[in-house]
Design an enzyme around this catalytic site. Structure first.
Site, mmCIF file in Angstrom:
data_model
loop_
_atom_site.group_PDB
_atom_site.id
_atom_site.type_symbol
_atom_site.label_atom_id
_atom_site.label_comp_id
_atom_site.label_asym_id
_atom_site.label_seq_id
_atom_site.Cartn_x
_atom_site.Cartn_y
_atom_site.Cartn_z
ATOM 1 N N GLN A 197 108.150 48.632 134.749
ATOM 2 C CA GLN A 197 107.903 47.931 136.013
ATOM 3 C C GLN A 197 108.878 48.462 137.083
ATOM 4 O O GLN A 197 109.180 49.639 137.057
ATOM 5 C CB GLN A 197 108.012 46.403 135.861
ATOM 6 N N GLY B 181 102.948 51.086 131.502
ATOM 7 C CA GLY B 181 102.200 52.284 131.143
ATOM 8 C C GLY B 181 102.937 53.489 131.675
ATOM 9 O O GLY B 181 103.189 53.582 132.872
ATOM 10 N N HIS B 182 103.357 54.357 130.809
ATOM 11 C CA HIS B 182 104.018 55.593 131.224
ATOM 12 C C HIS B 182 103.100 56.758 130.886
ATOM 13 O O HIS B 182 102.622 56.847 129.760
ATOM 14 C CB HIS B 182 105.312 55.822 130.426
ATOM 15 N N ASP C 219 105.171 51.931 138.543
ATOM 16 C CA ASP C 219 104.253 53.075 138.665
ATOM 17 C C ASP C 219 104.790 54.165 139.580
ATOM 18 O O ASP C 219 104.030 54.862 140.243
ATOM 19 C CB ASP C 219 102.866 52.618 139.167
ATOM 20 N N LYS D 266 108.082 57.099 136.335
ATOM 21 C CA LYS D 266 109.324 57.117 135.547
ATOM 22 C C LYS D 266 109.222 58.029 134.332
ATOM 23 O O LYS D 266 110.188 58.658 133.949
ATOM 24 C CB LYS D 266 109.675 55.690 135.097
HETATM 25 P P1 IMP Z 1 102.888 40.634 133.833
HETATM 26 O O1 IMP Z 1 104.044 41.528 133.657
HETATM 27 O O2 IMP Z 1 101.694 41.016 132.980
HETATM 28 O O3 IMP Z 1 103.252 39.187 133.670
HETATM 29 O O4 IMP Z 1 102.356 40.780 135.347
HETATM 30 C C1 IMP Z 1 103.137 40.332 136.456
HETATM 31 C C2 IMP Z 1 103.001 41.277 137.640
HETATM 32 O O5 IMP Z 1 103.648 42.508 137.333
HETATM 33 C C3 IMP Z 1 101.571 41.644 138.018
HETATM 34 O O6 IMP Z 1 101.514 41.809 139.427
HETATM 35 C C4 IMP Z 1 101.361 43.000 137.340
HETATM 36 O O7 IMP Z 1 100.359 43.759 137.987
HETATM 37 C C5 IMP Z 1 102.737 43.592 137.514
HETATM 38 N N1 IMP Z 1 103.054 44.606 136.494
HETATM 39 C C6 IMP Z 1 103.391 44.412 135.211
HETATM 40 N N2 IMP Z 1 103.636 45.577 134.588
HETATM 41 C C7 IMP Z 1 103.477 46.535 135.507
HETATM 42 C C8 IMP Z 1 103.633 47.963 135.477
HETATM 43 O O8 IMP Z 1 103.993 48.584 134.477
HETATM 44 N N3 IMP Z 1 103.384 48.598 136.642
HETATM 45 C C9 IMP Z 1 103.033 47.943 137.781
HETATM 46 N N4 IMP Z 1 102.874 46.628 137.853
HETATM 47 C C10 IMP Z 1 103.103 45.916 136.732
#
Ligand code: IMP
Length: 424
Positions: free
Chosen positions: A220, A36-37, A9, A12
């Site tokens: 991420q 999410g972009h 977040d 990007k």
């Molecule tokens: P997962 O990717 O759904 O397995 O989540 C694992 C961890 O990564 C959690 O803490 C989510 O909140 C975090 N996470 C996954 N995708 C994002 C993203 O795009 N932005 C911020 N945090 C993310």
């Protein structure tokens, strides 16, 4: 390549957008619809993208979903339909035949496992990301190419569900998943996705041989990397620079710029250590002023001051060549801006990331305080136009992070940037 230097977040989408017109291919190389972009186009339209690379909004740029991504075809088709409805041309979208599929059992397992973890839960996005990557590594995943042959799809699903249905029913007390229902559902998706399925690693390497520019877009961030992040509070893939190569099929010698996206403060969604997190009204101020709500899950982001230990770590782990510092405008108006320069771990100073999870959990920030600036910076376009205190803040971050800051975001609009060094 573009990579988040913190916990995701960082903004990007904005960096990708800035490069947009000069890039021939934009490739997602890991993650799935956990991302999410947000991209705002020249006509002021706001798009929230989850699986489709942001290049889709730039005319002439081919969006690619690489082999390292986990694809939920239902979500992908919904996202495609939403974009088509708004007049976006998706005919060039390419999806790697080797990307793994998120299946219904992955989504169910993601949620029930989190529930079972109780207080130790990761705080996942609940999209089935972890279970899909788990099956990939266990060599029982189902790939995009498997959609092209219904018999193969059925065979692979039978194999996977032989185990997963036992787990769902006997361990988690859930309903078994019906194979034929899933085959029918996924065969329908197959027909719609078929024209987009391709050998993307071949096409991308051929593009590079022709001298074209390929942008690898991470989702991420560094601290959510399964190897280099705050394990186990991480995602299940490698957003870091090495992951861009394995997730796209492009060799490491082909990467010439590695651009880290760094927010001028820090945010995190989900559980896990976050040394500079603010639990007071200042944290609330950053959340409200910065609009820190997740694009994918709508969850409030945890907020805190800039952490230079993390930035230094991200520079090393990724081999950053440049930084794009985002959301500097959010800090305007403060009397002072603290920067975390090191951690105190049980009385010992750590200038670099502590080795163990326990030490990171015990880390408290050691702050250096910089004078703030009151001026509105959203119209600044040159470094010299920024208030002297903002310039000093940036220079200090640069010094502490170990890579040059080449672009500074001063507002949400696509033109609201101070460009010091071109990113291509
Ligand atoms: P997962 O990717 O759904 O397995 O989540 C694992 C961890 O990564 C959690 O803490 C989510 O909140 C975090 N996470 C996954 N995708 C994002 C993203 O795009 N932005 C911020 N945090 C993310």
């Amino acid at each position: 390549m573009i990579i988040g230097a913190q916990w995701g977040d960082e903004g990007k989408g904005k960096a990708t957008d800035l490069l947009g017109g000069r890039v021939h291919y934009v490739v997602r190389y890991q993650g799935g619809n956990n991302a999410g972009h947000t991209v705002i186009t020249p006509d002021g339209q706001r798009y929230a993208l989850h699986l489709i690379p942001s290049g889709v909004l730039t005319p002439g740029c081919t969006p690619v979903i690489g082999n390292g991504v986990v694809v939920d075809p239902k979500v992908l088709l919904e996202e495609m339909a939403g974009l088509i409805e708004r007049g976006v041309d998706l005919s060039t979208l390419l999806i790697s035949a080797d990307a793994h599929l998120i299946m219904p059992h992955h989504r169910v397992l993601d949620k029930v496992v989190e529930r079972y973890l109780g207080k130790a839960r990761i705080g996942t996005t609940g999209r089935g990301i972890g279970p899909a990557y788990g099956d990939k590594l266990a060599r029982m995943g189902i790939r995009v190419a498997d959609l092209l042959d219904e018999n193969i799809l059925r065979q692979k699903l039978e194999l996977a569900l032989r185990e997963k249905n036992q787990v769902l029913v006997k361990v988690y007390n859930r309903k078994a998943i019906d194979i034929e229902e899933v085959v029918a559902e996924y065969s329908e998706y197959a027909e719609k996705l078929r024209p987009h399925i391709a050998d993307t690693r071949l096409l991308l390497n051929q593009a590079l041989e022709r001298g074209e520019t390929v942008l690898l877009e991470g989702s991420q961030g560094t601290l959510l990397d399964v190897d280099h992040g705050t394990y186990p509070f991480v995602t299940s893939s490698n957003p870091t620079a090495g992951g861009a190569c394995s997730g796209s099929g492009i060799g490491p010698t082909k990467l010439n710029r590695i651009i880290g996206i760094l927010k001028a403060y820090t945010t995190r969604v989900g559980s896990g250590p976050f040394p500079t997190e603010l639990h007071d009204e200042m944290g609330e101020y950053l959340r409200t002023t910065g609009g820190e709500v997740g694009v994918t899950t709508g969850r409030d982001r945890r907020c805190g001051w800039f952490d230079a230990v993390i930035a230094r770590y991200a520079t090393r782990v990724n081999g950053m060549t440049d930084y794009f510092l985002t959301k500097l405008d959010v800090l305007s108006g403060l009397d002072e801006v603290p920067i975390c320069v090191a951690y105190d771990v049980d009385g010992v100073r750590h200038d670099d990331m502590p080795m163990t999870q326990t030490e990171l959990h015990h880390a408290t920030p050691i702050y250096e305080t910089m004078p703030g600036w009151k001026e509105d910076i959203t119209a600044c376009r040159g470094f010299d136009e920024l208030p002297a205190n903002a310039q000093a803040y940036i220079r200090r971050l640069e010094e502490l992070s170990g890579a040059r800051i080449s672009v500074i975001g001063v507002g949400p609009g696509r033109e609201q940037n101070v460009v010091i060094n071109d990113l291509i």
